[in-house]
Design a protein around this motif. Structure first.
Motif, PDB file in Angstrom:
ATOM      1  N   ARG A  31       0.814  -1.219   0.000  1.00 61.95           N
ATOM      2  CA  ARG A  31       0.000   0.000   0.000  1.00 61.95           C
ATOM      3  C   ARG A  31       0.847   1.268   0.000  1.00 61.95           C
ATOM      4  O   ARG A  31       0.317   2.370  -0.039  1.00 61.95           O
ATOM      5  N   MET A  58      -6.180  -7.844  -0.035  1.00 62.39           N
ATOM      6  CA  MET A  58      -6.177  -6.542  -0.697  1.00 62.39           C
ATOM      7  C   MET A  58      -7.453  -6.324  -1.501  1.00 62.39           C
ATOM      8  O   MET A  58      -8.115  -7.280  -1.893  1.00 62.39           O
ATOM      9  N   GLU A  62      -6.030  -2.565  -5.392  1.00 67.99           N
ATOM     10  CA  GLU A  62      -4.672  -2.747  -4.883  1.00 67.99           C
ATOM     11  C   GLU A  62      -3.970  -3.900  -5.605  1.00 67.99           C
ATOM     12  O   GLU A  62      -2.795  -3.820  -5.930  1.00 67.99           O
ATOM     13  N   LYS A  65      -2.376  -3.270  -9.037  1.00 67.31           N
ATOM     14  CA  LYS A  65      -1.053  -2.666  -8.985  1.00 67.31           C
ATOM     15  C   LYS A  65       0.049  -3.742  -8.940  1.00 67.31           C
ATOM     16  O   LYS A  65       1.134  -3.556  -9.470  1.00 67.31           O
TER      17      LYS A  65
END
Length: 182
Positions: A31, A58, A62, A65
């Protein structure tokens, strides 16, 4: 011989509850706003199962990513042999409590329940028996680490010390599976 005695048990309980889990540490890293190279360098010190466990916690945004960084094949490989072992145990009446339980010094591959027992299961996989097979990988030192992780789990989850427990090994050599109980 009991896992803990008196003050030792109370002290372990205090330490365990203060300790952040690897998953929590990874979530913090994931994060953060680290660049690709820096993030990959930092997560390289973690066990693949912790990376997978953190990713499961997550949000979809998230995870988006991270997928380009880790790759879908890598994620699938992380989960495969422990998932196969868990499925094997479930087919034989075991209830899987958790997989890849980790503390600072050790890991337990699978924690399961069957009948009244809480069972700590070490899974060892080898493609073949050329180097002695998977059972030879469960050394005395590895047994000590599993015992430590079991004590950690017991303390963290407030499990009474008189609760029936045992340690098993699930040895997988290619397609052959051997389940050694207790």
């Amino acid at each position: 011989m009991p896992f803990f005695q008196g003050e030792q048990e109370a002290e372990m309980q205090k330490e365990v509850l203060k300790e952040p889990t690897y998953v929590e540490e990874l979530l913090t890293l994931f994060r953060s706003n680290l660049g690709k190279e820096e993030l990959l360098e930092k997560i390289s010190d973690y066990h693949e199962s912790d990376i997978a466990d953190a990713m499961e916690q997550m949000t979809p945004e998230e995870r988006k990513k991270l997928y380009p960084l880790l790759g879908e094949e890598y994620i699938a490989e992380i989960l495969s042999y422990t998932e196969d072992a868990a499925e094997y145990l479930q087919e034989r009446g075991y209830e899987i409590v958790t997989c890849n339980y980790r503390c600072r010094q050790a890991e337990i591959d699978i924690i399961a329940k069957k009948e009244e027992y809480l069972i700590f299961i070490e899974v060892k996989y080898r493609k073949n028996k050329q180097c002695g097979g998977s059972l030879y990988a469960v050394s005395h030192a590895k047994q000590q680490k599993i015992s430590y992780a079991a004590r950690h789990y017991i303390a963290r989850h407030n499990i009474p010390l008189d609760h029936p427990m045992r340690f098993d090994v699930l040895a997988i050599d290619g397609e052959e599976i051997m389940h050694i109980k207790n």
